[in-house]
Design a protein around this motif. Structure first.
Motif, short mmCIF file in Angstrom:
data_model
loop_
_atom_site.label_atom_id
_atom_site.label_comp_id
_atom_site.label_asym_id
_atom_site.label_seq_id
_atom_site.Cartn_x
_atom_site.Cartn_y
_atom_site.Cartn_z
N ASP A 49 -5.96 3.55 -4.30
CA ASP A 49 -6.55 3.61 -3.22
C ASP A 49 -6.94 5.37 -3.30
OD1 ASP A 49 -7.33 4.00 -0.42
OD2 ASP A 49 -5.64 3.25 0.24
N GLU A 73 -10.97 -2.18 -0.40
CA GLU A 73 -11.35 -1.49 0.42
C GLU A 73 -12.73 -0.92 0.15
OE1 GLU A 73 -9.37 2.32 1.15
OE2 GLU A 73 -10.08 2.32 3.03
N ASN A 88 -3.09 -1.61 -7.57
CA ASN A 88 -4.07 -0.78 -6.48
C ASN A 88 -4.42 0.48 -6.58
OD1 ASN A 88 -5.07 0.19 -3.85
ND2 ASN A 88 -5.87 -1.60 -3.78
N ASP A 122 -13.40 6.79 1.61
CA ASP A 122 -12.07 6.17 1.39
C ASP A 122 -12.41 4.70 0.72
OD1 ASP A 122 -9.74 4.96 1.40
OD2 ASP A 122 -9.27 5.38 3.49
N CYS A 142 0.71 -1.30 0.05
CA CYS A 142 -0.04 0.05 -0.03
C CYS A 142 1.03 1.30 -0.04
CB CYS A 142 -0.91 -0.01 1.34
SG CYS A 142 -0.03 0.15 2.83
N GLU A 174 -10.23 -3.07 4.84
CA GLU A 174 -9.27 -2.95 3.84
C GLU A 174 -8.26 -3.96 3.67
OE1 GLU A 174 -6.93 0.65 3.97
OE2 GLU A 174 -8.44 1.33 5.35
N ASN A 176 -10.65 1.50 -2.13
CA ASN A 176 -9.60 1.11 -3.04
C ASN A 176 -9.88 -0.24 -3.67
OD1 ASN A 176 -8.12 -1.06 -1.75
ND2 ASN A 176 -7.59 0.12 -0.33
#
Lengths: 626, 376
Positions: free
Chosen positions: B202, B343, B200, B213, B184, B312, B215
């Motif tokens: 995010d 997420e 990914n 928020d 991440c 997440e 992802n």
């Protein structure tokens, strides 16, 4: 600890292995001395001088306490809503998220979800059902036997606080019923509960609730100002060994271990270094700056005629602000190269220790093969500031079969020992003393009956002064004049004093939170200095009281010392005679020993007899001396 | 002319100083610093937008670092993207320090939103999903993560939203792009996506006073979709999140979620990252509760209606252990094997849970069937 289940020891040790460092040559088995399980060490154990004496280390995040519990957000919400509904008949002084209250409720809920609690194996080892019940829930016969003992006079037999807490817990459980099943001990469906209803209709549940409280009170440790009171698995297994008293009333601690942890953390988050205190500091700084600014402005106003331009000074100052580095007018490539070099050497020193630690972790890895928990635990345990420790301070002895003892409080008198742990020191307890304020107030009310209205008013004035001003100063003076080591008494640090208190004759200056509690005979048969001072005040001519004490501010301490704390022989004799009368009255106020002995209803008659006798011995010591 | 703001990301104050970075000047860019102190303390961040000493516009800034996999940072970073004045900023946007979060931290209180607040946060979440979907639709071999960042940034600004990661603890970009072995917090740079990567995105936005928020991990090109091990990783992670979400309802102890996630991960030969957790989200970017994704955790608190938080999970093919790059953000696996994450932002309702950032019919990405190892 007497109320640990011996059948659950294995799973408890398993829990300790997964959640703590627990010295692996410690043995948990039945103890002859503690009346239940105890912790022992192998006879041929060895501790070298250089060895660290660590027996147990537990990360604070693994302690059982409200802040680590799944119900913590509910506890906080309950408190803040009961604080905002102050009109309801709730007990707003019962704060469920903190201290003993929070911990009891946490234990009840974590227990109620069984295997789903991370503390299951620990909680399961506590024998709650068979725990003793708090003395305030003893039956009336037994309480009667304790009448006029310290336990009675300090209100330890009163169950109101406990039942009010129980009612709050029942409310909490009902309020959150949709989220969590109500634990059976709190499952009372009746509405509008009051103490009487609980006592009459739900006595069995109340007793069980009392056992949860006693389990907590007798086991918990004060950890730090963030986590506060906590259950510390492992640390609560050690039995108590009472201190010895040597000639000269010196108290010699006997315990083998000490419980330690870093208590100086941020109240808000429990960290040692955090932004909470910093931001408070910043606020303060800003405030100070503001003040300085105001001062400056004031000065400017005053010095208007002063022609020195102040701006110049400030310019010079601002140039010097940057630590050490010479001020630059322009950022040059040379400067950048210099920074790069500095960063490079910083990085090298930064990196080294980290690399070493990852290396050693990898080695460990190979041994333990994918046991994630152990690596996390090893990490947690490596930061001692975030852990609680049990440390060996005295070697275990053969005469106790090498059992390792703690002390549950070398400074506790019998009343507190009984309330917290259900036992008293069977030998005489050096911390005991005997309250005579009942006798004092009896005498005052007799006196008031005899006096005319004016004189009665004068007497009341004296007592009011004592309450508002006098007592605190009397205590201060006693404290400052009573020392042996320090040369300068006035600079005495109170904290230091507290620590030394229990060790030797410093208990002379013991602190009592209010003046009625200070009227007492100490263990050695002497009357407290406060008692003499209060008696003197009562006898004092009103005019002297009025001009030298009541209306005097400047030399008050001096006069208190002169008038209330200095006694000639005749004074002393007369005062001792008064106390003598109180003593006889007090002796007669106890339940007669014969009656206690023959009391068939009481399981605790032996203990009560011992407790009363120890108090009577103190009183008799005074009588014998006078 | 608008006032000049100090280029140190932890300062953010307006300045009349004339101190300029000489390297930026050479390229005709004016970056001003209040004083020597601001320049000195932000140097290690600031220099990431410079070309390398030999003038290269694609270089590895940490040549001596022992990278765990094949991925490398591709510097220089593009300069910090600007946000128009009319967009409401979170408290850290100026100097990087989320003061309100720091004050809330560990007080134990889990915010419970009012009906009005829930209306707002729902709007923010819907918008965040829209922005993620638009951004993700550009994923294809050849595009750089910096270009993805630019797309996202523009989509945020267009909607009057602030891209929450920007300057959060001085994070330099507007979203996190985590490729392959990056677990991440990858920083968008000049790295081109390659066929066979996974990435990914995010995304967090700040809008109407709330953060949203979410992802997702995406396959880049068809090569990735043909790699059985990789598909297993990505799909297992997706399933872990779905399983955990299904368990959310009033009365859930947050510590249970990790048990569900790790069980499913282990059954599919994946490991669960322990360093990074789900979190409460709303008025603050990160707040209580803390949601670990591994089993036997001691997370604090219990779910009740009105709480908003993220789950997440980050799953790895090899070791669960992570390591940070010298940029102090990018978290990679210690063995360099790939890592995936999904997420969603969730609202606890009376009946159970509502996925505030749920996918739409047209959302790019989405589950694909696992492929057996022998290629069927």
């Amino acid at each position: 600890m007497s109320f640990t289940k011996s059948t659950k020891v294995e799973s408890l040790i398993n829990w300790l292995d997964q959640n703590t460092y627990w010295r692996d040559d410690l043995i948990i088995k039945n103890s002859k001395f503690g009346g239940g399980l105890g912790v022992f060490i192998n006879q041929d154990y060895s501790f070298n001088e250089d060895d660290d004496k660590l027996l147990l280390r537990i990360p604070k995040t693994n302690l059982l306490n409200p802040k680590n519990s799944f119900i913590y957000n509910l506890l906080i919400e309950f408190d803040s809503s009961s604080m905002s509904n102050s009109n309801s008949n709730s007990n707003s002084d019962v704060i469920l998220s903190e201290g003993m209250y929070g911990l009891v409720l946490t234990l009840i809920y974590e227990e109620s979800i069984q295997e789903n609690s991370p503390w299951f194996d620990y909680i399961n080892s506590i024998n709650i059902e068979d725990t003793i019940i708090p003395i305030c829930l003893w039956d009336d016969n037994e309480k009667e036997l304790l009448k006029n003992t310290e336990v009675d006079l300090l209100s330890m037999l009163n169950y109101n606080e406990l039942i009010n807490f129980y009612i709050e817990c029942i409310k909490f459980a009902k309020l959150n019923e949709k989220l969590i099943n109500i634990p059976s001990v709190l499952d009372i469906s009746q509405k509008n509960l009051n103490p009487q209803k609980i006592l009459n209709l739900y006595h069995d549940k109340l007793i069980l609730f009392g056992k949860y409280i006693q389990s907590v009170v007798s086991r918990a440790f004060q950890v730090d100002n963030y986590y506060q009171l906590s259950l510390v698995p492992g640390a609560d297994l050690f039995n108590h060994l009472q201190p010895k008293i040597e000639e000269g009333n010196k108290l010699i601690p006997q315990e083998n271990i000490h419980f330690t942890c870093d208590g100086s953390v941020c109240d808000e988050c429990g960290e040692q270094e955090c932004d909470h205190e910093e931001s408070a500091d910043e606020d303060l700084e800003e405030f100070e700056e503001l003040e300085e600014l105001e001062e400056l402005e004031d000065e400017e106003l005053e010095d208007e005629s002063d022609s020195t331009p102040e701006i110049e000074d400030e310019e010079i100052e601002s140039k010097e602000i940057i630590d050490g580095e010479p001020e630059i007018k322009e950022i040059t490539m040379e400067y950048i190269n210099q920074i790069e070099l500095e960063d490079l050497s910083d990085n090298e020193t930064d990196l080294d220790p980290e690399e070493v630690s990852t290396l050693s972790m990898d080695e460990e890895d190979q041994h333990r093969n994918n046991e994630n928990i152990n690596i996390d635990l090893a990490n947690d345990l490596s930061d001692s500031s975030k852990c609680c420790d049990v440390i060996l301070v005295r070697p275990p002895l053969e005469k106790y079969d090498y059992e390792i003892f703690n002390s549950y409080g070398n400074e506790l008198n019998n009343a507190y020992l009984l309330q917290k742990y259900g036992f008293i020191n069977t030998n005489e307890n050096f911390n005991n003393s005997c309250l005579l304020s009942v006798q004092f107030f009896k005498q005052i009310s007799l006196l008031k009956e005899k006096l005319n209205t004016m004189k009665r008013g004068e007497l009341q004035e004296k007592l009011d002064w004592l309450e508002d001003v006098g007592y605190e100063l009397i205590y201060e003076i006693i404290l400052s004049t009573h020392h042996h080591d320090e040369q300068d008494g006035d600079e005495q640090d109170e904290d230091e004093q507290d620590e030394d208190n229990h060790q030797d004759c410093c208990s002379e200056s013991e602190y009592y939170e209010n003046w009625p509690l200070s009227i007492r005979i100490k263990f050695n048969g002497e009357v407290t200095l406060q008692t003499y001072a209060i008696l003197k005040l009562i006898e004092l001519k009103y005019t002297i009281f009025k001009y030298k004490l009541l209306n005097n501010i400047k030399k008050l301490k001096k006069y208190i010392k002169q008038i209330l704390l200095t006694h000639n022989e005749t004074d002393l004799k007369s005062m001792n005679n008064t106390v003598l009368k109180w003593c006889k009255d007090k002796l007669n106020s106890y339940t007669p020993i014969e009656l206690i002995k023959n009391s068939k209803n009481s399981k605790n008659s032996k203990l009560i007899k011992n407790l009363v006798e120890q108090e009577q011995n103190i009183i008799n010591r005074f009588i014998d001396q006078h | 002319m608008s006032a000049i703001v100090c280029s140190a990301p932890h300062c953010g104050k307006e300045t009349i100083s004339q101190l300029k970075c000489p390297i930026c000047l050479k390229d005709g860019i004016s970056n001003v610093f209040c004083n020597q102190d601001c320049f000195r303390s932000s140097w290690s961040i600031h220099k990431s937008i410079h070309k390398s000493d030999d003038g290269s516009t694609d270089y590895n800034p940490f040549p001596n670092f022992n990278y765990t996999g094949d991925l490398r940072p591709h510097y220089p970073l593009s300069p910090r993207r600007s946000v128009p004045k009319h967009i409401k900023l979170p408290d850290y946007a100026k100097n990087g320090k989320p003061i309100s979060e720091i004050k809330q931290d560990r007080l134990g209180k889990i915010p419970v939103l009012t009906a009005k607040e829930i209306e707002k946060v729902k709007k923010t979440c819907k918008m965040a999903r829209e922005i993620l979907d638009i951004t993700a639709s550009h994923i294809k071999p050849g595009i750089t993560t910096d270009e993805i960042d630019e797309i996202l940034h523009k989509e945020c600004i267009k909607r009057n939203a602030y891209p929450s990661p920007l300057n959060y603890y001085n994070f330099p970009k507007s979203l996190c792009t985590s490729i392959n072995e990056v677990i991440c917090h990858g920083i968008p740079d000049k790295r081109k996506l390659q066929d066979g990567d996974i990435i990914n995105l995010d995304v967090t936005i700040y809008y109407l006073g709330f953060h949203a928020d979410l992802n997702e991990t995406y396959y880049v090109g068809d090569k990735a979709k043909c790699n059985p091990e990789l598909v297993n990783l990505v799909e297992t992670t997706r399933e872990c999140l779905d399983l955990a979400i299904k368990a959310v309802k009033p009365g859930l102890a947050f510590r249970e979620l990790g048990n569900i996630i790790e069980k499913h991960a282990n059954e599919n030969n994946c490991s669960v990252v322990r360093t990074y957790c789900g979190h409460g989200c709303g008025v603050l970017f990160h707040c209580q509760p803390n949601i670990p994704h591994y089993s036997k955790n001691k997370a604090i608190g219990i779910a009740k209606p009105g709480q908003v938080f993220t789950i997440e999970p980050m799953l790895n093919i090899g070791t669960y252990k992570d390591l940070s790059w010298p940029d102090k953000w990018t978290a990679v696996t210690q063995d360099g094997k790939f890592s995936a994450q999904f997420e969603q932002m969730l609202l606890v309702t009376e009946e159970g849970v509502e996925i505030l950032t749920a996918r739409n019919e047209n959302s790019p990405g989405g589950p694909i069937p696992r492929i057996s190892e022998n290629g069927n």
